[in-house]
Design a protein around this motif. Structure first.
Motif, PDB file in Angstrom:
ATOM      1  N   LEU A  59       4.609   9.716   8.482  1.00 51.08           N
ATOM      2  CA  LEU A  59       4.179  10.701   9.462  1.00 51.08           C
ATOM      3  C   LEU A  59       5.390  11.065  10.293  1.00 51.08           C
ATOM      4  O   LEU A  59       5.887  10.236  11.040  1.00 51.08           O
ATOM      5  CB  LEU A  59       3.099  10.109  10.366  1.00 51.08           C
TER       6      LEU A  59
ATOM      7  N   PRO B 248       0.808  -1.227   0.000  1.00 56.42           N
ATOM      8  CA  PRO B 248       0.000   0.000   0.000  1.00 56.42           C
ATOM      9  C   PRO B 248       0.841   1.278   0.000  1.00 56.42           C
ATOM     10  O   PRO B 248       0.445   2.282  -0.579  1.00 56.42           O
ATOM     11  CB  PRO B 248      -0.816  -0.109   1.289  1.00 56.42           C
ATOM     12  N   GLN B 249       2.020   1.226   0.628  1.00 62.72           N
ATOM     13  CA  GLN B 249       2.880   2.409   0.641  1.00 62.72           C
ATOM     14  C   GLN B 249       3.464   2.688  -0.741  1.00 62.72           C
ATOM     15  O   GLN B 249       3.960   3.775  -0.997  1.00 62.72           O
ATOM     16  CB  GLN B 249       4.058   2.244   1.599  1.00 62.72           C
TER      17      GLN B 249
ATOM     18  N   ALA C 102      -5.466  10.557  -0.691  1.00 64.46           N
ATOM     19  CA  ALA C 102      -4.827  10.196   0.573  1.00 64.46           C
ATOM     20  C   ALA C 102      -3.365  10.581   0.587  1.00 64.46           C
ATOM     21  O   ALA C 102      -2.720  10.682  -0.445  1.00 64.46           O
ATOM     22  CB  ALA C 102      -4.957   8.700   0.804  1.00 64.46           C
ATOM     23  N   ARG C 103      -2.862  10.786   1.783  1.00 66.57           N
ATOM     24  CA  ARG C 103      -1.468  11.156   1.948  1.00 66.57           C
ATOM     25  C   ARG C 103      -0.693   9.906   2.306  1.00 66.57           C
ATOM     26  O   ARG C 103      -1.100   9.130   3.147  1.00 66.57           O
ATOM     27  CB  ARG C 103      -1.387  12.155   3.094  1.00 66.57           C
ATOM     28  N   TYR C 104       0.417   9.707   1.647  1.00 66.81           N
ATOM     29  CA  TYR C 104       1.178   8.495   1.931  1.00 66.81           C
ATOM     30  C   TYR C 104       2.558   8.771   2.469  1.00 66.81           C
ATOM     31  O   TYR C 104       3.321   7.866   2.712  1.00 66.81           O
ATOM     32  CB  TYR C 104       1.275   7.622   0.684  1.00 66.81           C
TER      33      TYR C 104
END
Lengths: 532, 357
Positions: free
Chosen positions: A272, A193-194, A267-269
């Motif tokens: 964080l 997913p990343q 979405a932000r990938y």
């Protein structure tokens, strides 16, 4: 007299101390002029799209629908869809597997395999095709097209996937393992997913290349819209048939663009926060080392070994006779000249947009960015067709002139130049320019002394990237360049078109040698970000 | 009764010994803080317990199960050990609910309800469930990470500097919330940190590491008041260290006769007192009282730093200068004479690097 006296006396040369010059508005920035220039460049970049719309309207619905809704177009659509549907998944699988092996495992010789995975970029797609066709003359159609496309374009996916794996926070995988998920599950549920952004971006790039490439598919005898447009153009100049094919091709490109935007989502990938600073522990392959070595070895053999062996074979077969130095020298000279001029033009044209996106981001800049994004997706054949039609109808003297081909190059490679320049302008923050102002430099002198100096390496990189793109450009050069123009690519193409593969070999070698530095640069860039 | 046990665990990275024959016992249900400067091996220790790093030698058991014996180890996903990493390490592509439920199989009965309960346990609002990690503050991210780790009911919880990225005020409140929750759940916990105040307030047992070696392990109060040597003493705060003659549980030093924390067979040793054990009082008339002259006063808000020079020296050396503290209300003027009064006991220190515990 007084200030001069003070100056002579060694005091600071503050002019007119009694009355400092007052300017309206504290910050006079070169914003408006640059905004106008950026707008102009973007409009010019959208010219091919405008041409496609205009020609559709001009042709009229009856003719247009007759030309679009016919079996030939259906065939080409099926071909294109099959090509994309077969090539992209294979490219993604190969790129992810190679990237994982070279980045996350303890595969012996990882750095070398990583370079071997990027190096096929130095070989123009149509040289890949040439290598395979002369090795296996029977290779043609969809199977051949997919094989050569996968080998030629996988690096476009490998590079962003490696970068994404490198940026990934190792703590994510460790957290997943501590939640009881076995390694394969961690890969599928956390790592893959990343990779979504990298796969979307790289997949779009590969898809657009599949749609735009001419030489590769012409040589392997697989019909796509691009080859069909060039055929039409060569047989009947710029008739409505070619234009209508271009309309469908542009629709396909915009469709890919829309699909990518949708898949990417909002979405932000990014990770964080900075996350853990340490590199992740490489996965031990153990008994799987040998089978795992087979994959990069096979990929390198097919993507590098076959072209190298073919070239060596033809050069050996041709002997000294194929080295017609006068002809090769002329082609090399013209290639370098066109590349240098085109690169300078594209970089100049990129400055306003790049400047705005760093220094004055806003609505105008976002609109321009969007339009540049769309313009960047247009294939060379459409750009060429548009410039042919415009020059023939509106500016006849410019038809088949150096100015037109340079404009085509600038439009085709503008996105590359913008990306490289944007990064380098971001290296020179406004604060430095302000500091120069505080130290007594006028705004223009501050710009020259600080910002331009700091941005110069990026501008050089932008020019190099564009120049190398131009050096290998075939489609637009063939359609637009003045008669008598011989570049390495067009000379290679005409010899290989005559099945004189030996005579074509020195030109292919020239293009590869010119492109190697760019491939090396991209490889080095992908290795950056974390010291190893 | 120790639950997690490390026996002679060593790990080298090239020439550097990240861990050098470390022994450690963690009682069930306790909270242990592993403390040390960066590069002390504390993260390596945590990663070896978590199963992300392999020891070169040594043995690790958890509740009687063998986790590692030399380089043969149980993989991380089979250990049942929870982890809250620095900054939470939430999966950026999943919502808060999916993050918390990551370790719960899809078919778990009452999965949704369990996720909601876990969210409530870390005192977050149910409206957070659909948010993405990047829409949360740092403290909220840490709470979600804790809920995610608690979902699997781990036998042992590892906290890898989870509070270091938070603001000072938030750090204390988040730390307290986490400590209370883990205590209520009865989960054995290991916290890695480089902040000694955090270690002292969080843990039942504090372990101090330095250059891969375990310097001292014990109750927070013991490490603060009875440090093994100068290194440990100064690591946990300001210390007054003086040479002394020891005899029969008493130390004779520049501050007079002070009782020792424990009898010591040596005749001479360095002793340690914490500055708050020494009070600054007005001079009296007694001849035996310890007097000092105030050399400097530094205003520091609630407490002031006061530097004093003792009026008499031991064994003819130069009179020692002490850095003490007092309230700004009672701070004496510079140049004045004060009387020093010691309360509590002095602790005899071992020479650095001698007599491993």
């Amino acid at each position: 007299m007084k200030p001069q006296a003070a100056h002579r006396a060694g005091a600071l040369p503050l002019r007119r101390m009694a009355g400092l010059p007052l300017h309206r508005g504290a910050h006079r920035r070169p914003g408006a002029a640059l905004g106008g220039a950026a707008l102009l460049v973007s409009l010019l970049a959208l010219l091919p799209l405008a041409f496609v719309l205009w020609v559709t309207v001009q042709t009229g619905w009856a003719t247009a629908s007759a030309l679009i809704f016919r079996p030939r177009v259906g065939e080409l659509l099926v071909n294109t869809a099959l090509l994309v549907a077969c090539t992209l998944p294979l490219c993604i699988l190969l790129a992810v597997a190679l990237a994982w092996l070279t980045e996350c495992s303890d595969l012996p010789g990882r750095r070398l395999w990583s370079w071997m995975a990027v190096a096929p970029l130095a070989i123009p797609a149509f040289v890949h095709s040439y290598a395979w066709v002369s090795l296996l003359p029977g290779l043609h159609g969809l199977a051949g097209a997919v094989l050569v496309s996968v080998l030629a374009y996988t690096p476009f996916l490998y590079l962003p996937v490696v970068a994404a794996l490198r940026r990934m926070d190792p703590a994510l995988q460790e957290s997943a393992a501590s939640l009881g998920v076995p390694p394969a599950g961690v890969f599928l549920r956390v790592v893959v997913p990343q990779l979504r952004l990298a796969l979307c971006g790289g997949g779009l790039l590969v898809g657009l290349h599949l749609l735009a490439e001419f030489g590769l598919y012409a040589m392997i005898r697989f019909d796509t819209f691009t080859t069909a447009i060039v055929d039409q153009f060569q047989s009947s100049f710029n008739g409505p048939a070619a234009s209508m094919l271009a309309v469908v091709l542009v629709a396909c490109c915009l469709g890919l663009l829309a699909l990518e935007t949708w898949l990417r989502g909002a979405a932000r990938y990014a990770r964080l926060g900075p996350g853990a600073a340490r590199p992740p522990r490489p996965v031990r392959l153990g008994w799987f080392t040998l089978p795992c070595l087979l994959l990069p070895a096979l990929a390198a053999t097919l993507a590098l070994g076959v072209p190298a062996a073919t070239l060596a074979r033809w050069l050996a077969a041709g002997g000294g006779a194929v080295w017609r130095w006068g002809e090769i020298g002329e082609a090399l000279g013209q290639t370098l000249l066109l590349s240098a001029l085109g690169a300078a033009l594209a970089t100049l044209a990129a400055i306003p947009t790049a400047w705005l996106s760093v220094r004055a981001p806003g609505r105008l800049q976002r609109t321009l960015e969007g339009s540049n994004f769309i313009a960047g997706a247009l294939p060379g054949v459409v750009v060429a067709l548009a410039l042919v039609s415009v020059t023939v109808r509106v500016a006849r003297p410019l038809y088949q002139s150096v100015a037109t081909i340079l404009l085509a190059y600038a439009l085709l490679f503008l996105p590359r130049a913008i990306v490289a320049l944007r990064a380098s302008i971001a290296q020179a923050p406004e604060e430095l320019e302000e500091a120069a102002g505080m130290l007594g430099r006028s705004p223009l002198r501050a710009l020259a002394a600080v910002t331009l100096r700091l941005a110069a390496p990026g501008a050089a990189a932008a020019m190099a990237l564009v120049a190398l793109g131009i050096a290998n450009e075939l489609t637009a050069t063939q359609m637009l360049a003045p008669n008598g123009t011989h570049t390495l690519a067009t000379s290679f193409w005409s010899y290989s078109g005559e099945i004189d593969y030996a005579a074509a070999a020195p030109y292919a070698l020239g293009m590869i040698l010119l492109s190697l530095p760019m491939a090396w640069f991209l490889h080095r860039q992908s290795q950056g970000g974390r010291g190893r | 009764m120790s639950f997690l046990r490390l026996q002679a665990v060593s790990r080298r990275f090239g020439q550097v010994a990240a861990l050098d024959a470390v022994d450690l016992a963690v009682p069930e249900g306790s909270r242990t803080a592993i403390l040390g400067p960066s590069g002390s091996g504390k993260s390596t220790l945590l990663r070896i317990v978590g199963g992300f790093e392999t020891p070169d030698s040594g043995r690790i058991t958890l509740g009687g199960d063998l986790l590692a014996e030399g380089p043969r180890t149980v993989p991380a996903h089979l250990r049942g050990i929870g982890l809250v990493a620095q900054e939470g390490a939430l999966f950026p592509h999943l919502s808060v609910a999916d993050n918390i439920g990551f370790g719960l199989p899809r078919a778990t009965p009452g999965r949704e309800a369990r996720i909601a309960v876990l969210l409530a346990m870390v005192e977050l609002d149910p409206s957070m469930l659909r948010r993405r990690p990047d829409q949360l503050s740092g403290g909220q991210q840490q709470r979600v990470a804790l809920a995610r780790a608690l979902a699997r009911k781990p036998r042992l919880m590892l906290l890898d500097e989870p509070f270091s990225a938070l603001d000072t005020g938030l750090r204390a409140s988040t730390r307290k919330a986490v400590a209370d929750l883990l205590a209520a759940e009865g989960i054995t916990t290991i916290l890695v940190t480089h902040d000694q105040a955090e270690a002292l307030s969080f843990a039942d047992q504090v372990v101090l590491l330095r250059e891969g070696r375990l310097l001292q392990a014990g109750k927070p109060r013991d490490l603060y008041l009875q440090p093994r040597d100068t290194t440990v003493a100064t690591f946990f705060g300001e210390a007054v260290i003086l040479p002394a003659r020891l005899s029969g549980g008493w130390a004779e030093c520049a501050l007079g006769r002070v009782p020792l924390t424990r009898p010591d067979p040596r005749a001479r040793a360095e002793i340690m007192l914490r500055p708050e054990q020494i009070a600054l009082l007005p001079t009296g008339t007694e001849a035996a009282e310890v007097r000092a002259r105030v050399e400097a006063v530094e205003f520091g808000g609630a407490s002031c730093g006061v530097a004093v020079r003792l009026q008499r020296a031991e064994d003819g050396g130069r009179a020692p200068r002490l850095e003490l503290r007092c309230s700004y209300l009672t701070a004496p003027p510079v140049g004045s004479l004060v009387r020093l009064a010691v309360s509590g006991q002095a602790h005899p220190l071992l020479p650095a690097g001698e007599g491993r515990p």
